[in-house]
Design a protein around this motif. Sequence first.
Motif, mmCIF file in Angstrom:
data_model
loop_
_atom_site.group_PDB
_atom_site.id
_atom_site.type_symbol
_atom_site.label_atom_id
_atom_site.label_comp_id
_atom_site.label_asym_id
_atom_site.label_seq_id
_atom_site.Cartn_x
_atom_site.Cartn_y
_atom_site.Cartn_z
ATOM 1 N N SER A 135 0.779 -1.229 0.000
ATOM 2 C CA SER A 135 0.000 0.000 0.000
ATOM 3 C C SER A 135 0.818 1.291 0.000
ATOM 4 N N ILE A 136 1.835 1.385 0.836
ATOM 5 C CA ILE A 136 2.480 2.681 1.039
ATOM 6 C C ILE A 136 3.860 2.805 0.390
ATOM 7 N N CYS A 137 4.393 1.721 -0.176
ATOM 8 C CA CYS A 137 5.794 1.725 -0.616
ATOM 9 C C CYS A 137 6.067 2.729 -1.737
ATOM 10 N N CYS A 138 5.141 2.872 -2.688
ATOM 11 C CA CYS A 138 5.355 3.802 -3.805
ATOM 12 C C CYS A 138 5.520 5.229 -3.302
ATOM 13 N N MET A 139 4.644 5.638 -2.407
ATOM 14 C CA MET A 139 4.719 6.990 -1.873
ATOM 15 C C MET A 139 5.901 7.137 -0.908
ATOM 16 N N HIS A 140 6.227 6.062 -0.203
ATOM 17 C CA HIS A 140 7.372 6.102 0.705
ATOM 18 C C HIS A 140 8.659 6.324 -0.088
ATOM 19 N N ALA A 141 8.829 5.603 -1.203
ATOM 20 C CA ALA A 141 10.021 5.763 -2.031
ATOM 21 C C ALA A 141 10.067 7.151 -2.657
ATOM 22 N N THR A 142 8.908 7.650 -3.094
ATOM 23 C CA THR A 142 8.849 9.004 -3.669
ATOM 24 C C THR A 142 9.268 10.041 -2.629
ATOM 25 N N LYS A 143 8.773 9.867 -1.411
ATOM 26 C CA LYS A 143 9.153 10.771 -0.324
ATOM 27 C C LYS A 143 10.652 10.727 -0.072
ATOM 28 N N GLU A 144 11.222 9.518 -0.032
ATOM 29 C CA GLU A 144 12.648 9.399 0.253
ATOM 30 C C GLU A 144 13.501 9.967 -0.879
ATOM 31 N N ALA A 145 13.033 9.835 -2.120
ATOM 32 C CA ALA A 145 13.746 10.442 -3.244
ATOM 33 C C ALA A 145 13.761 11.965 -3.110
#
Length: 455
Positions: free
Chosen positions: A278-288
């Motif tokens: 659920s959250i990994c796509c947005m988590h990676a975008t945030k970390e980028a």
Amino acid sequence: MTTENNQESNYKPTPPAVLVIGGGIAGIQASLDLGDRGMKVYLVERSPTIGGRMAQLDKTFPTMDCSICILAPKMTDCGRHPNIELLTYSEVEKVEGKIGDFHVTVLKHPRFIDYSKCTGCEDCVAKCPVAVSSEFNVGLSKRKAISIPFPQAIPRKVTIDEKNCLYFTKDVCRLCERYCKAGAINLDDKPERVTMNVGAIIIATGFDLFDSSKITEYGYGKYENVLTALEFERYASASGPTRGEIIRPSDGRHPKRIAFIQCVGSRDLDRGQPYCSSICCMHATKEALMAKEHDPEILNFIFYNDLRTFGKGFYEFALRAQFEYGIQFIRALPGEVRENPLTKNLTIWFDETFTREVTSLEVDMVVLCPAMVPRSDSKQLAEILGINLDEYGFLKSSDLLGKPVDTNVPGIYIAGFCEGPKDIPDSVAQASGAAAQAAGAVAENWRRKPYERST
């Protein structure tokens, strides 16, 4: 009015308390909601402090707000609330009874301190000669055998790690006892079992992370510059092991090219979990974006299967990352990561979904986004409470659409990631829903009983 009637009018019957299991953001929110309603709350957390996973994050998406700046005030409110009793470093051992009348046994592990005397000054921590891996910094730094998990911990009390303390392993040392000005060290402390009567129970125990080393082709645990998303989060955080400096573990250099790989253990029928976390796509975008904030020259690449942007502002967040900050989204599931033994750079081989071309990309660092999985003790807790698990091991709601916080046991409710994959706002919303349900259930069952005089 007679004196007897005056005395009778002073008696105010008190409804049963509510037990909240898990001190992450969902458990904290449920406790605050119930406490503000005037209800007594017992908040049980197995670690020495409340805060949970959110305390380990540097920022939150899509607003890029400071995570601990949001969480710490709630933790403080929870610790100071007159209606909330914290039972940290504790576990639920036994539950009997029914809605309105649950009898709960909680095991309080010994901290080996006098809780009432400890001031959290950490003089004892400075003198402790033993350093072990820090759980809060996911093994990237050391902590002492007597420690406070992180600066904003609630309660701010030290805990002695019995497994690593020289006194308990070799019967030597006792420096903490010598240098504690408050006289708070109690090396004779013992486990304690407490019992309580509650009218309802809320479970908010959170999640664990998939072991990324099981996906062997990505080299986690083999190549130094392959990290997990949580490890990257701690590097980027000002309270982390490098005070917010993003470096390569192999040589301490600042990376200029970082790749984020999605679905490590998610949507994997063979070695991981079949569901989307659920959250990994947005988590990676945030970390980028966090990496860009630290160094605008960093180039970031996000490898994804399907970009899940389901929440409020999520799609706009991803567009902003792509077009304003130059984050490159590549629709592909990498097949292998290889390391150059001389430079420690990493080459990612992948099949680009749109062009069907097999190609490679060389980067300085790879960040894996592992699946979020049910807690390792979820099955044991479910057996203690008599509630059902779903096919993946998450705590199961009785009706996902009609009663999303109810379980098969009346009076026991669930909230947050322990029920299934969700982000922080959804966890908080579900926690408030569970608190409302628990308060309503307690009030309804309490009204059915004759009033009892409180003493």
